[in-house]
Each structure stands twice: as structure tokens, then as C-alpha cells.
Design an enzyme around this catalytic site. Structure first.
Site, PDB file in Angstrom:
ATOM      1  N   HIS A   3       0.813  -1.224   0.000  1.00 39.78           N
ATOM      2  CA  HIS A   3       0.000   0.000   0.000  1.00 39.78           C
ATOM      3  C   HIS A   3       0.842   1.267   0.000  1.00 39.78           C
ATOM      4  CE1 HIS A   3      -3.405  -2.630   0.766  1.00 39.78           C
ATOM      5  NE2 HIS A   3      -2.712  -3.177   1.746  1.00 39.78           N
ATOM      6  N   ASP A 190      16.926 -26.212 -35.771  1.00 42.15           N
ATOM      7  CA  ASP A 190      17.291 -25.118 -34.876  1.00 42.15           C
ATOM      8  C   ASP A 190      18.768 -24.740 -34.979  1.00 42.15           C
ATOM      9  OD1 ASP A 190      18.373 -27.329 -33.717  1.00 42.15           O
ATOM     10  OD2 ASP A 190      17.223 -27.225 -31.855  1.00 42.15           O
ATOM     11  N   CYS A 193      22.761 -28.826 -35.152  1.00 38.21           N
ATOM     12  CA  CYS A 193      23.160 -30.198 -35.511  1.00 38.21           C
ATOM     13  C   CYS A 193      24.678 -30.321 -35.648  1.00 38.21           C
ATOM     14  CB  CYS A 193      22.472 -30.612 -36.806  1.00 38.21           C
ATOM     15  SG  CYS A 193      22.806 -32.323 -37.299  1.00 38.21           S
ATOM     16  N   THR A 234      17.879 -34.349 -28.918  1.00 37.20           N
ATOM     17  CA  THR A 234      17.356 -35.648 -29.309  1.00 37.20           C
ATOM     18  C   THR A 234      18.440 -36.540 -29.913  1.00 37.20           C
ATOM     19  OG1 THR A 234      15.230 -34.589 -29.762  1.00 37.20           O
ATOM     20  CG2 THR A 234      15.554 -36.794 -30.644  1.00 37.20           C
ATOM     21  N   SER A 235      19.324 -35.948 -30.725  1.00 34.03           N
ATOM     22  CA  SER A 235      20.367 -36.751 -31.372  1.00 34.03           C
ATOM     23  C   SER A 235      21.245 -37.447 -30.346  1.00 34.03           C
ATOM     24  CB  SER A 235      21.228 -35.865 -32.274  1.00 34.03           C
ATOM     25  OG  SER A 235      20.489 -35.354 -33.351  1.00 34.03           O
ATOM     26  N   GLY A 284      12.133 -43.002 -30.365  1.00 31.51           N
ATOM     27  CA  GLY A 284      11.847 -41.682 -30.922  1.00 31.51           C
ATOM     28  C   GLY A 284      10.509 -41.561 -31.612  1.00 31.51           C
ATOM     29  N   THR A 292      14.164 -38.261 -41.101  1.00 29.90           N
ATOM     30  CA  THR A 292      15.024 -38.257 -39.917  1.00 29.90           C
ATOM     31  C   THR A 292      16.275 -39.079 -40.217  1.00 29.90           C
ATOM     32  OG1 THR A 292      14.123 -40.279 -38.933  1.00 29.90           O
ATOM     33  CG2 THR A 292      12.955 -38.217 -38.454  1.00 29.90           C
ATOM     34  N   PRO A 356      19.533 -32.991 -41.966  1.00 23.91           N
ATOM     35  CA  PRO A 356      20.902 -33.006 -41.432  1.00 23.91           C
ATOM     36  C   PRO A 356      21.208 -34.255 -40.598  1.00 23.91           C
ATOM     37  CG  PRO A 356      19.573 -31.329 -40.338  1.00 23.91           C
ATOM     38  CD  PRO A 356      18.776 -31.814 -41.498  1.00 23.91           C
ATOM     39  N   GLY A 357      20.210 -34.786 -39.894  1.00 26.22           N
ATOM     40  CA  GLY A 357      20.450 -35.999 -39.110  1.00 26.22           C
ATOM     41  C   GLY A 357      20.755 -37.192 -39.986  1.00 26.22           C
TER      42      GLY A 357
END
Length: 376
Positions: A3, A190, A193, A234-235, A284, A292, A356-357
Site C-alpha cells: 500500500h 534449430d 546439428c 534428441t540426437s 523416438g 530423420t 541433417p540428421g
């Protein structure tokens, strides 16, 4: 204060744990003319952590966690937790703490209070999803197996020399491919890789002096540990699964052939490779055609199985498998993405860029083959 009233004290900036501890000490101070709340072991409370306005959710969560920890260290059971912007003052940065002591002797009254705290309300600022905290009690450390310790043998066998050359070739090829992998991943993912595989390659090179190279399964387990500590995302997780599956299968195969004449290596390789790829797919959720790494690995596995059935020699079989992986990776340019971040990329971009993977898988397989040929 909320206050606009003057504060009780001006202090320098302190770690949040210190601030929370000081606030709880004031609430439970039993000195003369204070006596706000007497708390001891066995008491139960409801905790309200109020965001005064502009503290972030992360900051409030950290403060809440620390308050719970400090109360539980005193033997106080925190039955309910409410955290959020309940009483705010524009953009005030900070939080207030309120404790509601629950009756311990009067069970019916205690249950009535908890029922009311848990009841739904139309008040828009009251956080939903309350209720009993599910994990009361001390955490118990699970017994774990002692980690297997490996070391480089004093003398490398023929197998050990081949393993070292193959691993070195794979690592160097992935380091060299960082730029291309990054370029492709910037368009369809993203952008990490290339860096991810480079970190894994550098970790393997750094750890190689400690690999038990004369044993194929033990070396695969060691490489999996290098991958686990260096490759994120993930890779990294999927390649760890891949390597550990190869390790488990080859270890079983070695036990079965003890005391027997050495069998042809191709059927065993084809079986182990297929088993490892099945583990990646089930973990996966992707399969061939989803754009993939599996679009390089599955054609290679299929080629190995066909060569095994036709009783080809090992080297020609490996050549065909690598060619299948490279063709599969290149074919991802024409595929629709059904898994991973590429699923959100415009079709026009996908049609110009390989996955790319999948390309990374084809790159390390080609490098492994060339290194194996040089060592044979």
C-alpha cells in the site's frame, strides 16, 4: 509495502535463500511482543507464496522451493502450496510469504480448512490445480550398479587397432562436417546439428586413450558414455540408445561364440545393426520416410540383411550399405517431414535441403568404411 507504506528494514541484495530464511524467521519469531506463529516438528501448514507483481514465474518457483525445504528441515509438514500473483502492486519486484497453521488435534476442523483451500473458485487470480502435495517424505536414493570402469589395453590387438582407426576416422569426419550440418539445420531445424555432432566427436577423441579398444562391446559402451556427457538434444539421446543396443547385442554374441570357431561377422553385424535401429525407432517414434536419421540408417540395415542372405563378403556388403545410407539421406530432400522440428518448415525449403540428421549418419558411416578399408 503493497500500500506504499515504508518498509520495516532496508537491506542489501541477498541470495533468495537468505531472503526466504529471514522472512520465515520473522514469521516464527517467538520473542517478546512478536509471537506471530509457533512452529515445531510435527506441525502442518499451508504455504502461500505471493508474487508482488513483476517477479518471474521462475523466481517465484525458486523462492517457493526454498521455503518448502526450510520448513521441512524443521519437521514442519507443508500440506498445501499456493503460488502466484495474488496480491500485487503494479510492477513491484518481489514476493510475500504467508503461512496458515493447520490444527493438529482437531482433525475435522483441519479437514474442513483443507477442503476449502482445495475448492474451486471463480476468482480469476487464484491458481488452479491445487490439492494434496503428492511427495511428502524424504527422498530415498535408489541403489545403482557400480559404473563399469574401462582402460586402454597395454597392447592393441588387431581388433583394437581397427576400432581406434574407425573411431578416429568417424570423429574427424563429423568435426569436418560441422559447417555443412549447421547450414542444413539452420534451414530446417534449430541450427545446432553441426555443433552437437562436433561436441560428440571431440569428446570421443578426448576419451579415446581410455577406451578398452580390444573389446568391441566395451568400446561401444565407452563411446556411449562420451556421447551422453557431450551431445545434447534428441540426437545425443538417440545415439546413446543406438550405441548401448549395439553394445548389448555384440556382448551377447561374444558369449554365445565362446569356445566355437569364429562365425562370419556379416550376419552378426546385420542383426546387431537392425536391433539398434529398432530401438531408435521405438524410442523416438519415427520410421522410414519421416525425414530423420532413420532414412539413412534403415536403408543401410536393409542392405546389410540382404547381403547377409546372399552370403556376400564383408567389405562389399559394407560398401553397399554405405551407398544405401547416402542415397537414403539424399532422398530426404523429396520427403515430407512427419517428425522433429522439420515438420513446421515450409515445403519449398524442405525440397532444397536434406535432413541433417540423415546426412550425419551417412557421413559417419562413409568415414567408418574408409577407415576400416585402410586398416584391413
Amino acid at each position: 509495502g503493497i500500500h506504499g507504506e515504508p518498509g520495516a528494514e532496508t537491506i542489501r541484495k541477498l541470495p533468495v535463500g537468505r531472503v526466504v530464511g529471514d522472512m520465515l524467521r520473522i514469521i516464527t519469531d517467538e520473542s517478546k511482543d512478536r509471537g506471530y506463529m509457533k512452529l515445531g516438528g510435527g506441525d502442518s501448514v499451508a504455504l502461500l507464496m505471493n508474487n508482488l507483481g513483476s517477479a518471474t514465474a521462475l523466481e517465484i518457483s525458486v523462492a517457493t522451493r526454498d521455503a518448502i525445504r526450510r520448513l521441512e528441515e524443521k519437521g514442519v509438514r507443508v500440506e498445501r502450496v499456493v503460488a502466484g500473483p495474488l496480491m500485487t502492486s503494479m510492477d513491484m519486484a518481489g514476493f510475500s510469504i504467508s503461512l496458515l497453521k493447520l490444527p493438529s488435534a482437531k482433525k475435522a476442523e483441519r479437514e474442513r480448512i483443507l477442503y476449502r483451500l482445495d475448492s474451486d473458485t471463480n476468482a480469476p487470480g487464484w491458481p488452479r490445480g491445487g490439492g494434496e502435495r503428492p511427495m511428502w517424505g524424504k527422498l530415498v536414493r535408489l541403489e545403482q550398479e557400480e559404473p563399469r570402469l574401462f582402460q586402454r589395453p597395454a597392447h592393441l590387438s588387431d581388433t583394437g587397432k581397427k576400432m581406434e582407426r574407425v573411431l578416429h576416422g568417424v570423429a574427424e569426419s563429423l568435426k569436418k562436417a560441422e559447417g555443412s550440418l549447421t547450414e542444413w539445420d539452420l534451414k530446417v531445424g534449430d541450427g545446432d546439428c553441426g555443433a552437437t555432432f562436433k561436441r560428440g566427436a571431440e569428446a570421443a577423441l578426448a576419451d579415446m586413450d581410455g577406451y578398452p579398444l580390444n573389446s568391441v562391446p566395451d568400446t561401444l559402451e565407452s563411446v556411449a558414455k562420451s556421447v551422453a556427457r557431450s551431445m545434447g538434444g534428441t540426437s545425443g539421446a538417440l545415439y546413446q540408445i543406438f550405441l548401448l543396443s549395439l553394445c548389448a547385442t555384440t556382448r551377447q554374441q561374444e558369449k554365445k561364440k565362446e569356445g566355437q570357431s569364429p562365425p562370419s561377422p556379416l550376419p552378426q553385424l546385420a542383426f546387431a545393426f537392425d536391433e539398434a535401429i529398432s530401438k531408435i525407432s521405438s524410442s523416438g517414434g519415427a520410421s522410414e520416410g519421416d525425414r530423420t536419421m532413420l532414412d539413412a540408417l534403415i536403408p543401410a540395415s536393409r542392405s546389410l540383411q540382404q547381403s547377409s542372405q546372399l552370403k556376400r563378403e564383408l567389405l562389399p556388403a559394407l560398401e553397399l550399405a554405405v551407398f544405401a545410407a547416402e542415397s537414403g539421406a539424399e532422398a530426404t530432400k523429396e520427403m515430407d517431414a512427419r517428425a522433429g522440428r522439420s515438420n513446421y518448415v515450409p515445403e519449398a525449403v524442405l525440397r532444397q535441403t536434406p535432413d541433417p540428421g540423415a546426412k550425419a549418419a551417412a557421413i559417419w558411416m562413409r568415414a567408418a568404411l574408409e577407415a576400416y578399408k585402410r586398416s584391413s
